[in-house]
Design an enzyme around this catalytic site. Sequence first.
Site, short mmCIF file in Angstrom:
data_model
loop_
_atom_site.label_atom_id
_atom_site.label_comp_id
_atom_site.label_asym_id
_atom_site.label_seq_id
_atom_site.Cartn_x
_atom_site.Cartn_y
_atom_site.Cartn_z
N GLY A 9 0.84 -1.19 0.00
CA GLY A 9 0.00 0.00 0.00
C GLY A 9 0.87 1.24 0.00
O GLY A 9 2.00 1.23 -0.49
N CYS A 10 0.36 2.29 0.57
CA CYS A 10 1.08 3.56 0.61
C CYS A 10 2.43 3.39 1.29
O CYS A 10 2.51 2.90 2.42
CB CYS A 10 0.24 4.60 1.35
SG CYS A 10 1.07 6.17 1.56
#
EC number: 1.8.4.11
Length: 169
Positions: A9-10
């Site tokens: 993810g981020c």
Amino acid sequence: MERAIFAGGCFWCMVQPFEEQAGILSVRSGYTGGHLPNPSYEQVCAKTTGHTEAVEIIFDPEEISYKELVELYWVQTDPTDAFGQFEDRGDNYRPVIYYTTERQKEIAEQSKANLQASGRFDQPIVTTIEPAEPFYLAEDYHQGFYKKNPRRYAQSSAIRHQFLEENWS
């Protein structure tokens, strides 16, 4: 020294958990797995380059093993979500363990099999295990984001932390 690359993810949310471990020399945010050399954040976010946001970890295997890093990786992610992580959606946020050696591949595959067999999740573990490709360093403002922007980091990671608390504690 050895190198590990994880996409979960981020990348803002993937730095701190690794950076806090003994034996970690550096954790850098960047992009990997795509077809465009040296992409920008804007290009990756446009979802046209094929890259994932990832962290590159340089570590001392005498102090922390690759297996320990993989175990730490799992508890930072939702390994049942192939289409992003938490509020970050799209291929550029998909969960991937990138291996740099055949030994890393074996460790990651065994760890994934163990997690699937554990029954912790009702759904299949869909995190992919792929060969490492060139890693392109993200722009300076992304490096150490949680330290530079603690309030924004807390806001952007709230859903992730709730999931981690509910599923990994």
